[in-house]
Scaffold this active site. Sequence first.
Site, PDB file in Angstrom:
ATOM      1  N   HIS A 348       0.809  -1.227   0.000  1.00 15.76           N
ATOM      2  CA  HIS A 348       0.000   0.000   0.000  1.00 15.76           C
ATOM      3  C   HIS A 348       0.836   1.269   0.000  1.00 15.76           C
ATOM      4  O   HIS A 348       0.295   2.378   0.089  1.00 15.76           O
ATOM      5  CB  HIS A 348      -0.909   0.034   1.229  1.00 15.76           C
ATOM      6  CG  HIS A 348      -1.949  -1.028   1.270  1.00 15.76           C
ATOM      7  ND1 HIS A 348      -3.229  -0.862   0.797  1.00 15.76           N
ATOM      8  CD2 HIS A 348      -1.898  -2.295   1.744  1.00 15.76           C
ATOM      9  CE1 HIS A 348      -3.915  -1.965   0.987  1.00 15.76           C
ATOM     10  NE2 HIS A 348      -3.133  -2.845   1.553  1.00 15.76           N
ATOM     11  N   LYS A 527      -7.912  13.879   4.846  1.00 15.29           N
ATOM     12  CA  LYS A 527      -7.033  12.699   4.810  1.00 15.29           C
ATOM     13  C   LYS A 527      -6.000  12.865   5.918  1.00 15.29           C
ATOM     14  O   LYS A 527      -5.900  13.916   6.516  1.00 15.29           O
ATOM     15  CB  LYS A 527      -6.338  12.571   3.436  1.00 15.29           C
ATOM     16  CG  LYS A 527      -5.646  13.843   2.985  1.00 15.29           C
ATOM     17  CD  LYS A 527      -5.156  13.762   1.535  1.00 15.29           C
ATOM     18  CE  LYS A 527      -6.283  13.853   0.521  1.00 15.29           C
ATOM     19  NZ  LYS A 527      -6.134  12.822  -0.531  1.00 15.29           N
ATOM     20  N   ARG A 528      -5.208  11.820   6.184  1.00 15.22           N
ATOM     21  CA  ARG A 528      -4.161  11.959   7.193  1.00 15.22           C
ATOM     22  C   ARG A 528      -3.243  13.093   6.768  1.00 15.22           C
ATOM     23  O   ARG A 528      -3.050  13.352   5.572  1.00 15.22           O
ATOM     24  CB  ARG A 528      -3.387  10.644   7.327  1.00 15.22           C
ATOM     25  CG  ARG A 528      -4.146   9.549   8.026  1.00 15.22           C
ATOM     26  CD  ARG A 528      -4.443   9.848   9.443  1.00 15.22           C
ATOM     27  NE  ARG A 528      -3.270   9.977  10.283  1.00 15.22           N
ATOM     28  CZ  ARG A 528      -2.842   9.048  11.159  1.00 15.22           C
ATOM     29  NH1 ARG A 528      -3.482   7.887  11.248  1.00 15.22           N
ATOM     30  NH2 ARG A 528      -1.792   9.232  11.910  1.00 15.22           N
ATOM     31  N   LYS A 533       1.090  14.287   1.028  1.00 15.88           N
ATOM     32  CA  LYS A 533      -0.299  14.610   0.647  1.00 15.88           C
ATOM     33  C   LYS A 533      -0.449  16.128   0.428  1.00 15.88           C
ATOM     34  O   LYS A 533      -1.434  16.598  -0.098  1.00 15.88           O
ATOM     35  CB  LYS A 533      -1.244  14.082   1.720  1.00 15.88           C
ATOM     36  CG  LYS A 533      -1.269  12.554   1.831  1.00 15.88           C
ATOM     37  CD  LYS A 533      -2.093  12.085   3.019  1.00 15.88           C
ATOM     38  CE  LYS A 533      -2.033  10.583   3.225  1.00 15.88           C
ATOM     39  NZ  LYS A 533      -2.889   9.798   2.340  1.00 15.88           N
ATOM     40  N   THR A 635      -8.397   6.625  -1.710  1.00 17.17           N
ATOM     41  CA  THR A 635      -9.763   6.107  -1.823  1.00 17.17           C
ATOM     42  C   THR A 635     -10.765   7.232  -1.553  1.00 17.17           C
ATOM     43  O   THR A 635     -11.878   7.226  -2.049  1.00 17.17           O
ATOM     44  CB  THR A 635      -9.977   4.939  -0.825  1.00 17.17           C
ATOM     45  OG1 THR A 635      -9.406   5.297   0.436  1.00 17.17           O
ATOM     46  CG2 THR A 635      -9.362   3.661  -1.335  1.00 17.17           C
ATOM     47  N   LYS A 639     -14.518   8.401  -3.346  1.00 18.70           N
ATOM     48  CA  LYS A 639     -15.760   8.726  -2.631  1.00 18.70           C
ATOM     49  C   LYS A 639     -16.288  10.089  -3.098  1.00 18.70           C
ATOM     50  O   LYS A 639     -17.485  10.259  -3.310  1.00 18.70           O
ATOM     51  CB  LYS A 639     -15.492   8.720  -1.119  1.00 18.70           C
ATOM     52  CG  LYS A 639     -15.118   7.363  -0.574  1.00 18.70           C
ATOM     53  CD  LYS A 639     -14.407   7.411   0.770  1.00 18.70           C
ATOM     54  CE  LYS A 639     -13.870   6.050   1.153  1.00 18.70           C
ATOM     55  NZ  LYS A 639     -12.939   6.089   2.324  1.00 18.70           N
TER      56      LYS A 639
HETATM   57  C1  26W Z   1       4.299   0.668  10.004  1.00 23.32           C
HETATM   58  C2  26W Z   1       3.604   1.966   9.874  1.00 23.32           C
HETATM   59  C3  26W Z   1       2.612   1.985   8.747  1.00 23.32           C
HETATM   60  C4  26W Z   1       1.251   1.956   9.028  1.00 23.32           C
HETATM   61  C5  26W Z   1       0.346   1.998   7.977  1.00 23.32           C
HETATM   62  C6  26W Z   1       3.071   2.034   7.454  1.00 23.32           C
HETATM   63  C7  26W Z   1       2.149   2.065   6.390  1.00 23.32           C
HETATM   64  C8  26W Z   1       0.808   2.046   6.679  1.00 23.32           C
HETATM   65  C9  26W Z   1      -0.208   2.018   5.584  1.00 23.32           C
HETATM   66  C10 26W Z   1       0.233   1.194   4.463  1.00 23.32           C
HETATM   67  C11 26W Z   1      -0.463   3.350   5.107  1.00 23.32           C
HETATM   68  C12 26W Z   1      -1.729   3.449   4.275  1.00 23.32           C
HETATM   69  O1  26W Z   1      -2.789   3.551   4.817  1.00 23.32           O
HETATM   70  N1  26W Z   1      -1.553   3.464   2.962  1.00 23.32           N
HETATM   71  C13 26W Z   1      -2.654   3.871   2.123  1.00 23.32           C
HETATM   72  O2  26W Z   1      -3.357   2.713   1.701  1.00 23.32           O
HETATM   73  C14 26W Z   1      -4.509   3.071   0.935  1.00 23.32           C
HETATM   74  C15 26W Z   1      -5.284   1.792   0.629  1.00 23.32           C
HETATM   75  O3  26W Z   1      -4.629   1.057  -0.321  1.00 23.32           O
HETATM   76  C16 26W Z   1      -4.139   3.840  -0.332  1.00 23.32           C
HETATM   77  O4  26W Z   1      -5.294   4.229  -0.996  1.00 23.32           O
HETATM   78  C17 26W Z   1      -3.295   5.064   0.021  1.00 23.32           C
HETATM   79  O5  26W Z   1      -2.826   5.676  -1.141  1.00 23.32           O
HETATM   80  C18 26W Z   1      -2.133   4.654   0.901  1.00 23.32           C
HETATM   81  O6  26W Z   1      -1.417   5.782   1.364  1.00 23.32           O
END
Ligand code: 26W
Length: 797
Positions: A348, A527-528, A533, A635, A639
């Site tokens: 992701h 968004k975060r 971003k 995503t 929406k």
């Molecule tokens: C270990 C810390 C950590 C925690 C969460 C690293 C990475 C993440 C996630 C992968 C971050 C995340 O939410 N990524 C998002 O995933 C979405 C679903 O596929 C995408 O639409 C977003 O672009 C992406 O940033």
Amino acid sequence: MTPSEMKDAILHHLVYTLGKDAATAHVYDWRMALSFAVRDRIVDRWFAATRRTYGSNLKRVYYLSLEFLIGRLLKDAIVNMRLEEAATGALKELALDYREILEDEPDAALGNGGLGRLAACFMESMSTIGLPAMGYGIRYENGLFRQRFEDGRQIEEPEDWLSQRHAWEFERPEVSIDIGFGGHVQEIGSRANWYPSEMLIAMAHDTPVIGWKGRWGNTLRLWESRPMHGFDLARFNRGEYAAAAEPEALARTLSRVLYPDDHTEQGKELRLKQEFFHTAASLRDIIRRFESEYDDLKLLPKKAAIQINDTHPAIAGPELVRILHDERGMDFEEAVGIARATLSYTNHTLLPEALETWGEARMGRLLPRHMQLIDRIDDLHRRETGTHSLNAHQDGKVHMGTLGFIMAHKVNGVAALHTELMKSTVFKELHELHPDRIVNETNGVTPRRWLLSCNPRLSGLITDTIGEDWVDDLEQLEKLEAHADDSAFVDAFLAAKRANKVDLSQWIAETLKVSVDPDSIFDIQVKRIHEYKRQHLNLLETIAHWQEIRDNPNADWVPRVKIFGGKAFPNYIYAKEMVRLANDMATVMNSDPLTSRYLKVVFPPNYNVSLAERLIPAADLSEQISTAGKEASGTGNMKFTLNGALTIGTLDGANVEIRDLVGAENFFLFGMTAAEVMERRKEGGHAARAIAEDPRLGRALEAIRSGIFSPDEPGRYHSITENLTHHDYFMVCSDFTDYWRAQREVDAAFTDRKQWTRTAVLNTARAGWLSSDRTIRGYMSDIWHAEPATEGDVAAG
Ligand code: 26W
């Protein structure tokens, strides 16, 4: 179900489940009573589906994720079970306010952002499609922190959502699994016995996930960590009260709180323990279920598909090999083959700081046998591929992305551009070795929550126009295209959007005490908070626009409201400063007599699933402005498009596919492509040059630097301005001029409200492909090779 039957069911549960008399019942009691009344109907379908699954020898899909960003469940259940009329009618008869009752439910915020919400959308789509599936997660006592602002600063507070009774879970004490850590390994030939030094229990809590029309129901199983041995009475009797409770407290830590970091791995020991706790309990439960139906583990890949949601559950590879080889005696290479054929991994993010690695010492101490198995897996992979450099265990660390890749039969990205970048960057060598392993499955969102439920005005208009089949066949929305030139329809579409904006204006007035004009452009970025971003690019454009209005306050500016929402990871100082700057700008701009009727800034705190459901239906403009090559998919962008907002965005993630779907002429594109970004980054001083070439940008930066938004602390945003001027890794300055140009095109386009709405109709009409039902069907055919169970309604039994 009629309203009066629902009323009776509610009153029954109020009295006999909650033990409350109607005369003294609070909103909470009524909400719980309604929840139980609806839940009763769901359980029947859920059981029927479960029995059907056990009856059939269909393949099951298991979705392993450390995050499920569920939000509220009551309305989702009512809508999917088609009980809205019964519920609203019953509450009317009871003189209760439907909206107040719905809003009393806390969000199940068991996730950070995109990854967690995608998992929740996937669960709902798998049930709607009728695919036998289970989600496995952790039952965090504390979800993602609650955000509030103090003098513009983000303050985090615990989100103890379970301090109230949770109507949508069933405890499963009989599903309690021992999980070990540490200790030592006794090798016997190729196999080994592992003697953990620390043990605790994973206990299951099940939540039914019902699909559209209640046709099918799957289970989301969340693990709670419990002590092997409860309270230490002996110590208590010796007056060592704290020590007596320690084992319990320690054990519970594993499911105490969600790690709030989204994109930066912290490498904390507790995190690795959480990941192993989750994954080991889930695999144990999956193998137990398999062995209750089949007796040859070689059949596992035929009967189970296990999806690993990013690297967080990637320890599943070595753990499954350990079970098959060490515990079940399968030959090592065969065990690796069976595990690989069963597992698949979704990536992701490409952000280097998000790719998890664990120190070999920590992994070796916490999971000694797994460390050994990782080395043997690397060794086997080297022999299989004749390479020497591509090891999961490398330079003292275990690279979980590499491990996930080596131990999966399929690896997927979440949008076309992202998947190509996976092949050309982070997984370049592995892709060359395994050219057919990486596939693309572009994300999607569930249209039940993200259109039908959150936007009744627009979905009602759509159903009146093209019927209701779009709800689980979203590409039917294309039938709306024929109405894009029908002015009655366009007026109705505009009226629905405007009514949503009026609702939101009232809510903003009540909660934030800011008055906004519902006829202005509702320009939303939610968004975060993260540099990639580029919320700060949006803030700079807002400042430049504000300055231009101040220069010429009597010009006929197109009024606009800039709405921001999002949480910053608590230790991410730069992101927290971006939050504070936005709030400081709001304070200055919203009270500026010269400009406030043309430009307002609002930042509602605690952005979460429920707030997204309130904001997105009221949006005119969707901000998807990440540095090209950085947002894997997004995503939220989907929406907004579905709800008739136009997008201003870069060619990044799924924006590329959205633009192809809706038509380039119906999308406000700006900025460098991913390739151009990589080129520009090679040129030193790219930010300074951009600033020199665009006085508007320089002036906006100067406003921040001079303390206009922080008069009591002029240097407050020094780190932001200095970073942008001298580093600007995310190309904010280099993309500013083109972003400005696109925003002025937005202003011009919005002046022709009819034409704008026609474009919005086309965005919604062409958004059908963005359904997570389509995405899940992609996983089913490309990765899981699994079929839905139902032809028709399980209720038919
Ligand atoms: C270990 C810390 C950590 C925690 C969460 C690293 C990475 C993440 C996630 C992968 C971050 C995340 O939410 N990524 C998002 O995933 C979405 C679903 O596929 C995408 O639409 C977003 O672009 C992406 O940033």
